[in-house]
Design an enzyme around this catalytic site. Structure first.
Site, mmCIF file in Angstrom:
data_model
loop_
_atom_site.group_PDB
_atom_site.id
_atom_site.type_symbol
_atom_site.label_atom_id
_atom_site.label_comp_id
_atom_site.label_asym_id
_atom_site.label_seq_id
_atom_site.Cartn_x
_atom_site.Cartn_y
_atom_site.Cartn_z
ATOM 1 N N ILE A 95 0.845 -1.202 0.000
ATOM 2 C CA ILE A 95 0.000 0.000 0.000
ATOM 3 C C ILE A 95 0.880 1.252 0.000
ATOM 4 O O ILE A 95 1.193 1.813 1.040
ATOM 5 C CB ILE A 95 -0.985 0.009 1.194
ATOM 6 C CG1 ILE A 95 -1.804 -1.291 1.208
ATOM 7 C CG2 ILE A 95 -1.933 1.209 1.082
ATOM 8 C CD1 ILE A 95 -2.894 -1.341 2.260
ATOM 9 N N HIS A 96 1.292 1.668 -1.189
ATOM 10 C CA HIS A 96 2.078 2.889 -1.334
ATOM 11 C C HIS A 96 1.155 4.092 -1.506
ATOM 12 O O HIS A 96 -0.055 3.969 -1.392
ATOM 13 C CB HIS A 96 3.012 2.752 -2.526
ATOM 14 C CG HIS A 96 4.335 2.150 -2.136
ATOM 15 N ND1 HIS A 96 5.398 2.095 -2.999
ATOM 16 C CD2 HIS A 96 4.763 1.609 -0.988
ATOM 17 C CE1 HIS A 96 6.424 1.527 -2.386
ATOM 18 N NE2 HIS A 96 6.055 1.223 -1.167
ATOM 19 N N ALA A 97 1.733 5.246 -1.781
ATOM 20 C CA ALA A 97 0.970 6.491 -1.796
ATOM 21 C C ALA A 97 -0.261 6.432 -2.698
ATOM 22 O O ALA A 97 -1.363 6.783 -2.275
ATOM 23 C CB ALA A 97 1.871 7.642 -2.223
ATOM 24 N N ALA A 102 -3.017 3.959 -1.557
ATOM 25 C CA ALA A 102 -3.557 4.456 -0.285
ATOM 26 C C ALA A 102 -4.506 5.614 -0.560
ATOM 27 O O ALA A 102 -5.608 5.679 -0.005
ATOM 28 C CB ALA A 102 -2.415 4.898 0.645
ATOM 29 N N ASP A 143 6.289 5.913 -7.733
ATOM 30 C CA ASP A 143 5.812 4.596 -7.373
ATOM 31 C C ASP A 143 5.752 3.785 -8.667
ATOM 32 O O ASP A 143 5.845 4.349 -9.739
ATOM 33 C CB ASP A 143 4.399 4.757 -6.788
ATOM 34 C CG ASP A 143 4.036 3.598 -5.889
ATOM 35 O OD1 ASP A 143 4.656 2.525 -6.041
ATOM 36 O OD2 ASP A 143 3.152 3.758 -5.049
#
Lengths: 86, 543
Positions: free
Chosen positions: A14-16, A19, B306
């Site tokens: 669960i990265h930015a 999330a 990311d």
């Protein structure tokens, strides 16, 4: 109240971005949602930074508790989101 | 005159006056207040202003540097609206009776520390985001406007370093060039400057800023990375000549637009362009390249905070294919490791990264990553003439694994009812001596070869590309390298495959004749080299 667990399949966890999208989804429902990673206190499903702060990684199991008038719909939407993205 | 040296990230010369970029001081004092409700209302209006600013930056970034780079500002907006962050500010104001600025600063420290303490390097880097949004909020509270180039004339912006939001916020119309004391070639600033087509030299060192004041005359040479402070007559003349020469060359070459890449005796060759992002397509078309011979897909990953999703990658690839309107576009799958590192990949530090865990080795070890990229590529294949190539191949089994993954992805897309082109050409990079030596075995497996001469040189001559001391030992025209290329060309043609060269050697006009004689079918070079190469081809006689 509905509770369920989900084990993260996604290799980054669960990265930015996920999330942020999860919080957006949860804010669309009336129900209160908490997310718990083992060994850490539960955080509110609308708390972006705390959710990122859990550091949920691939293979981690998180527990969701959904409580409120639209808990059925909210829980289903969260499960869909998790399966599609995480 | 003083000369400073840094890394030029965009090759052009700019002459102009300095504008020293200064930030609002973010030093915050703790002041006791008697009206918490008033402080809370200040927070609300400051937050509204900050959100408006971020939204404008987000829009500007979307227009100028693309979605992948812009997304960070969307995340900043969400962080600014985060309940815990706001509750913390509110509770500090109410329980300690302190001013809003102080409450923001303390909250910023607490949240930044939480991220900084995490194990994951990617999450640690989020501490900088918390500070960035908090500083913006404090600037809004103190009524500060954002620092920017002053005056109305065009200036050379000089700073210690620039945050992404600061780079994007600058008015492009008033910026002649950037010079920063800190920063690396892979920093956001460098990438953004390159994408915004602004000459920039970065990492010139702190001494540069110490004596600099607004209005001093500077010359920035993005070709060499030199920055001249208060240049003398002779230097000015020399650099003006360089600018004029750049302009003249550009003019001359424009006349070659629309002409064929054909030798005096009728031999044709394709001249394609190498690009590192969607934003360079303008340059590809302006320089009249016949296609894209190398799209370095890793920049989608490098420019992102990311892992880029399938949708994001699909959108980028599709955009390139659509804008190239039927011309060939060859995308190289993810090539990171060695000199290209990405924090969120969490790769271990290696003693010998050039001989390490990189490129196809990462993709075959982490198939999910590879699968996402291939799905995005195949989905995009429906929108133009796509080719896919795999980097750092050393064996038949690696190629077979890549092909199997492509097959799997095709089956998945078929099952999902998504359109794709099943005849998408598949190729491999010839950049290891191993691949060149067994090119007779590799050629039957693929549609094309593309020679990566930079790595092929490094591995053949055992000279680390990153080690400047080895420069005297690197002979890029070494016969061993040319023999390997020729061997690969012969084996490609024997097996019905075509062969191109996409490394720096392709742009070396002293070798164009040699390559034509070897039967090389395509040369792929940076967009500015397309027309000079065409000029060279048109002057040669091969038979």
């Amino acid at each position: 109240m509905k509770t369920f667990t989900y084990t993260i399949q996604d290799e980054i966890g669960i990265h930015a971005r996920p999330a942020g999208n999860l919080v957006k989804l949860i804010k669309g429902f009336e129900s209160a949602v908490t997310i718990e990673k083992e060994g850490k206190p539960p955080v509110s499903g609308t708390a972006l930074m705390k959710l990122m702060g859990l550091g949920v990684k691939c293979g981690d199991t998180v527990k969701f508790s959904v409580d409120g008038a639209d808990e059925e719909a909210a829980a289903a939407a969260i499960v869909d989101f998790m399966q599609a993205n995480l | 005159m003083n000369v400073f040296h840094g890394k030029g990230v965009y090759g052009a010369v700019a002459i102009g006056r300095a504008s020293v970029f200064s930030r609002q001081s973010t030093e915050v004092r703790r002041i006791r207040i008697t009206d918490p409700a008033y402080e809370l209302s200040r927070i609300e209006s400051a937050k509204a202003q900050a959100l408006e600013e971020l939204s404008a930056i987000h829009e500007k970034a979307l227009r100028e540097v693309g979605e992948a780079n812009a997304e960070i500002f969307g995340i900043h907006m969400m962080m600014l609206e985060d309940d815990d962050y706001n509750d913390s500010i509110r509770s500090i104001i109410e329980t300690q009776s302190v001013n809003a600025e102080y409450a923001v600063a303390v909250t910023s420290d607490n949240f930044a520390e939480m991220f900084a303490a995490m194990e994951d390097a990617y999450m640690q880097a989020r501490a900088a985001d918390v500070r960035d949004i908090s500083n913006r909020l404090i600037a809004c509270l103190t009524g500060g406007t954002e620092a920017a180039a002053q005056g109305t004339d065009k200036r050379i912006v000089c700073a210690d370093d620039l945050a992404p939001s600061e780079t994007v916020s600058l008015d492009k119309e008033r910026v002649l060039a950037f010079v920063t004391a800190a920063g690396s070639a892979n920093s956001h600033t460098a990438i953004l400057a390159r994408n915004m087509n602004i000459p920039a030299v970065i990492g010139v060192g702190q001494a540069f800023l110490e004596q600099l004041s607004d209005g001093v005359l500077l010359i920035v040479d993005g070709h060499t990375g030199d920055v001249y402070v208060d240049p003398d007559e002779e230097t000015q003349q020399r650099m003006e000549q360089k600018m004029a020469e750049d302009a003249r060359k550009k003019q001359l070459l424009q006349e070659l637009r629309g002409k064929d890449n054909v030798t005096l005796d009728g031999r044709h060759i394709h001249i394609f362009a190498n690009i590192s992002g969607v934003d360079s397509i303008g340059a590809v078309l302006a320089n009249d390249a016949g296609g894209i011979g190398l799209f370095r897909s890793e920049f989608l990953y490098l420019e992102s905070e990311d892992y880029p999703t399938e949708e994001e990658q699909f959108t980028a690839y599709r955009k390139v294919l659509e804008r190239m309107a039927g011309r060939k576009v060859i995308v190289r799958t993810l090539d990171i490791g060695a000199d290209k590192q990405i924090g969120y990949f969490g790769l271990d530090k290696e003693d010998n990264p050039a001989l390490g865990f990189r490129a196809i080795r990462i993709c075959l070890t982490r198939p999910e990553l590879f699968r996402t990229q291939l799905r995005a590529l195949y989905r995009a294949s429906a929108y133009g003439d796509l080719g896919i190539m795999f980097p750092m191949i050393t064996s038949e089994s690696e190629v077979q694994q890549c092909l199997a993954m492509c097959k799997q992805v095709q089956n998945e897309l078929q099952a999902d009812g998504l359109p794709f082109d099943p005849d998408t050409e598949l190729g491999i990079m010839i950049e290891t001596p191993a691949a060149a030596v067994i090119s007779d075995r590799l050629a039957p497996l693929v549609d094309f070869f593309s020679v990566g001469t930079n790595d092929l040189t490094q591995y053949t001559l055992a000279c680390d590309r990153q080690n400047p001391r080895l420069e005297p030992f690197v002979d890029t025209h070494h016969e061993a390298i040319l023999r390997l290329i020729e061997m690969a060309a012969q084996n490609a043609h024997k097996n019905g495959a075509w062969i191109g060269i996409c490394g720096e050697l392709a742009a070396d006009v002293t070798l164009t004749e040699t390559f034509l004689r070897m039967g090389i079918d395509e040369l792929s070079v940076s967009p500015p080299f397309v027309l000079p190469l065409r000029e060279q081809v048109r002057s040669l006689r091969i038979e």
